[in-house]
Design a protein around this motif. Structure first.
Motif, PDB file in Angstrom:
ATOM      1  N   ILE A  76       0.857  -1.187   0.000  1.00 14.48           N
ATOM      2  CA  ILE A  76       0.000   0.000   0.000  1.00 14.48           C
ATOM      3  C   ILE A  76       0.893   1.237   0.000  1.00 14.48           C
ATOM      4  O   ILE A  76       1.896   1.293   0.714  1.00 14.48           O
ATOM      5  N   HIS A  77       0.525   2.199  -0.819  1.00 14.85           N
ATOM      6  CA  HIS A  77       1.260   3.460  -0.932  1.00 14.85           C
ATOM      7  C   HIS A  77       0.347   4.602  -0.493  1.00 14.85           C
ATOM      8  O   HIS A  77      -0.803   4.684  -0.943  1.00 14.85           O
ATOM      9  N   LEU A  78       0.854   5.473   0.370  1.00 17.18           N
ATOM     10  CA  LEU A  78       0.099   6.617   0.867  1.00 17.18           C
ATOM     11  C   LEU A  78       0.776   7.910   0.429  1.00 17.18           C
ATOM     12  O   LEU A  78       1.990   8.065   0.579  1.00 17.18           O
ATOM     13  N   GLU A  79      -0.021   8.801  -0.077  1.00 12.15           N
ATOM     14  CA  GLU A  79       0.473  10.118  -0.466  1.00 12.15           C
ATOM     15  C   GLU A  79       0.479  11.045   0.752  1.00 12.15           C
ATOM     16  O   GLU A  79      -0.239  10.801   1.726  1.00 12.15           O
ATOM     17  N   PRO A  80       1.261  12.127   0.721  1.00 14.37           N
ATOM     18  CA  PRO A  80       1.200  13.105   1.807  1.00 14.37           C
ATOM     19  C   PRO A  80      -0.241  13.587   1.992  1.00 14.37           C
ATOM     20  O   PRO A  80      -0.988  13.724   1.026  1.00 14.37           O
ATOM     21  N   GLY A  81      -0.633  13.796   3.247  1.00 14.04           N
ATOM     22  CA  GLY A  81      -1.976  14.277   3.544  1.00 14.04           C
ATOM     23  C   GLY A  81      -2.996  13.181   3.786  1.00 14.04           C
ATOM     24  O   GLY A  81      -4.113  13.460   4.213  1.00 14.04           O
ATOM     25  N   GLU A  82      -2.638  11.917   3.519  1.00 14.18           N
ATOM     26  CA  GLU A  82      -3.576  10.815   3.772  1.00 14.18           C
ATOM     27  C   GLU A  82      -3.410  10.352   5.225  1.00 14.18           C
ATOM     28  O   GLU A  82      -2.338   9.886   5.619  1.00 14.18           O
ATOM     29  N   THR A  83      -4.476  10.494   6.006  1.00 16.02           N
ATOM     30  CA  THR A  83      -4.424  10.074   7.400  1.00 16.02           C
ATOM     31  C   THR A  83      -4.423   8.552   7.477  1.00 16.02           C
ATOM     32  O   THR A  83      -5.064   7.881   6.662  1.00 16.02           O
ATOM     33  N   HIS A  84      -3.694   8.009   8.451  1.00 13.33           N
ATOM     34  CA  HIS A  84      -3.638   6.555   8.574  1.00 13.33           C
ATOM     35  C   HIS A  84      -3.410   6.110  10.006  1.00 13.33           C
ATOM     36  O   HIS A  84      -2.755   6.774  10.789  1.00 13.33           O
ATOM     37  N   LYS A  85      -4.030   4.979  10.304  1.00 16.89           N
ATOM     38  CA  LYS A  85      -3.922   4.315  11.602  1.00 16.89           C
ATOM     39  C   LYS A  85      -3.725   2.835  11.314  1.00 16.89           C
ATOM     40  O   LYS A  85      -4.381   2.269  10.430  1.00 16.89           O
ATOM     41  N   VAL A  86      -2.840   2.183  12.056  1.00 21.25           N
ATOM     42  CA  VAL A  86      -2.485   0.785  11.836  1.00 21.25           C
ATOM     43  C   VAL A  86      -2.904  -0.030  13.054  1.00 21.25           C
ATOM     44  O   VAL A  86      -2.568   0.324  14.185  1.00 21.25           O
ATOM     45  N   CYS A  87      -3.630  -1.141  12.825  1.00 19.48           N
ATOM     46  CA  CYS A  87      -4.125  -1.986  13.913  1.00 19.48           C
ATOM     47  C   CYS A  87      -3.879  -3.452  13.597  1.00 19.48           C
ATOM     48  O   CYS A  87      -4.035  -3.883  12.453  1.00 19.48           O
ATOM     49  N   ASN A  88      -3.528  -4.211  14.628  1.00 20.33           N
ATOM     50  CA  ASN A  88      -3.386  -5.658  14.468  1.00 20.33           C
ATOM     51  C   ASN A  88      -4.496  -6.337  15.260  1.00 20.33           C
ATOM     52  O   ASN A  88      -4.386  -6.531  16.465  1.00 20.33           O
ATOM     53  N   TYR A  89      -5.573  -6.691  14.558  1.00 20.96           N
ATOM     54  CA  TYR A  89      -6.696  -7.394  15.175  1.00 20.96           C
ATOM     55  C   TYR A  89      -6.574  -8.915  15.010  1.00 20.96           C
ATOM     56  O   TYR A  89      -7.470  -9.643  15.402  1.00 20.96           O
ATOM     57  N   GLY A  90      -5.464  -9.356  14.423  1.00 24.14           N
ATOM     58  CA  GLY A  90      -5.265 -10.779  14.163  1.00 24.14           C
ATOM     59  C   GLY A  90      -4.719 -11.524  15.370  1.00 24.14           C
ATOM     60  O   GLY A  90      -4.658 -10.998  16.488  1.00 24.14           O
TER      61      GLY A  90
END
Length: 112
Positions: A76-90
């Protein structure tokens, strides 16, 4: 030029978080380990673009409020300004490659 082995660096939080193999001057390259049940606080970069390649596990990412579930082999590639949160529900730890460019020491704004 330089060569190093992953074992020469440590994760920011001991057994998890980012482990940068290269940090500047033009880009960051590292590994991120997200433990089972862990949620990495949401944030946004104004200048840096960021990319992730999933090596192990299944990670849930919230990008601009939308949910994406990624697993081994996904990129996955994110451009500047794209908000992101990472979670491990596995049920296994997530390990992924992360790149960010151009290098900026203070280009992270926390959101939640």
């Amino acid at each position: 030029m330089f060569i190093l082995n992953e074992s020469e660096k440590e994760y920011r939080h001991g057994d998890h978080g980012p482990k940068y193999l290269e940090k500047g001057p033009r880009m960051n390259f590292g590994l991120v380990q997200v433990l089972v049940g862990e949620e990495v606080i949401g944030h946004v970069h104004q200048v840096m673009q960021e990319s992730f390649y999933i090596l192990e596990g299944t990670v849930t990412m919230f990008i601009n409020g939308e949910k994406y579930v990624l697993s081994k082999g996904d990129y996955i590639h994110l451009e500047p300004g794209e908000t992101h949160k990472v979670c491990n529900y596995g049920d296994v730890n997530v390990k992924m490659v992360v790149t960010a460019a151009p290098f900026m020491e203070n280009d992270k704004e926390i959101i939640e």
